[in-house]
Design a protein around this motif. Structure first.
Motif, PDB file in Angstrom:
ATOM      1  N   GLU A 142       0.725  -1.043   0.053  1.00 24.68           N
ATOM      2  CA  GLU A 142       0.008  -0.172  -0.087  1.00 24.68           C
ATOM      3  C   GLU A 142       0.885   1.211   0.002  1.00 24.68           C
ATOM      4  OE1 GLU A 142      -3.084   2.523  -0.345  1.00 24.68           O
ATOM      5  OE2 GLU A 142      -3.345   0.301  -0.471  1.00 24.68           O
ATOM      6  N   SER A 201       0.330   3.791  -3.134  1.00 20.48           N
ATOM      7  CA  SER A 201       0.092   5.089  -2.762  1.00 20.48           C
ATOM      8  C   SER A 201       1.103   6.204  -3.049  1.00 20.48           C
ATOM      9  CB  SER A 201      -0.086   5.341  -1.083  1.00 20.48           C
ATOM     10  OG  SER A 201      -1.267   4.326  -1.009  1.00 20.48           O
ATOM     11  N   ARG A 230       0.948   6.945  -6.679  1.00 26.70           N
ATOM     12  CA  ARG A 230      -0.453   7.508  -7.157  1.00 26.70           C
ATOM     13  C   ARG A 230      -0.433   8.832  -6.741  1.00 26.70           C
ATOM     14  NH1 ARG A 230      -3.562   2.458  -5.661  1.00 26.70           N
ATOM     15  NH2 ARG A 230      -3.237   3.097  -3.720  1.00 26.70           N
ATOM     16  N   THR A 231       0.028   9.512  -5.830  1.00 27.15           N
ATOM     17  CA  THR A 231       0.161  10.717  -5.123  1.00 27.15           C
ATOM     18  C   THR A 231       0.897  11.698  -6.153  1.00 27.15           C
ATOM     19  OG1 THR A 231       0.253  12.204  -3.378  1.00 27.15           O
ATOM     20  CG2 THR A 231       1.838  10.587  -3.386  1.00 27.15           C
TER      21      THR A 231
END
Length: 163
Positions: free
Chosen positions: A97, A101, A104-105
């Motif tokens: 995760e 994450s 993706r940010t």
């Protein structure tokens, strides 16, 4: 536990490249005074990597070449779902995760924190032991055009010319 009466021994598998053999022999020599006795298994390239894919090893030496200049290009090799790449069998939902994450940010501060957490998890769980980084060195004539440095160390001659 392990000690003089019960020494730690295990197999270290590596492919038949000279560089890997030298590293394995050096590790063996450094670990012996600590009471650690690795048995070195030098295998043909295809056999070694087939054994890694099937997780038929106790410890195996390999390398990772980042496809692009970003730390996540190394971390994704250890995600649980990285079939064909995650030969360690490492499986950690929090790590997965954090890496996903981070990728993706667009918030660079948050991304740095997520990458840092993913690296912390690797250091806590130790599915891999980073030993060294390789370096590519070139002596290039200043008259050559079309040479572009890249992380894959690929330089097709068809794009080069003399000026």
């Amino acid at each position: 536990g392990f000690g003089p009466a019960n020494p730690l021994s295990f197999e270290v598998s590596f492919d038949n490249r000279d560089e890997y053999r030298r590293v394995a022999v050096a590790l063996q020599a450094m670990w012996r005074p600590l009471g650690v006795f690795p048995e070195l298994l030098n295998k043909e390239f295809q056999v070694h990597y087939a054994d890694m894919q099937s997780r038929n090893f106790q410890m195996a030496q390999t390398s990772i070449l980042a496809p692009y200049l970003d730390v996540s290009s190394i971390l994704i090799y250890l995600e649980s779902g990285a079939v064909g790449f995650n030969t360690t069998g490492f499986n950690n939902a929090e790590f997965d995760e954090a890496v996903k994450s981070a990728n993706r940010t667009s918030d660079l501060e948050l991304r740095a924190k997520l990458i840092y957490r993913a690296e912390e998890i690797l250091l806590e769980r130790v599915p891999v032991i980073p030993l060294y980084n390789t370096v590519s060195k070139y002596l290039l004539n200043t008259k050559i055009r079309g040479w572009v440095h890249n992380v894959r160390v690929r330089h097709p001659a068809r794009y080069m010319s003399f000026e």
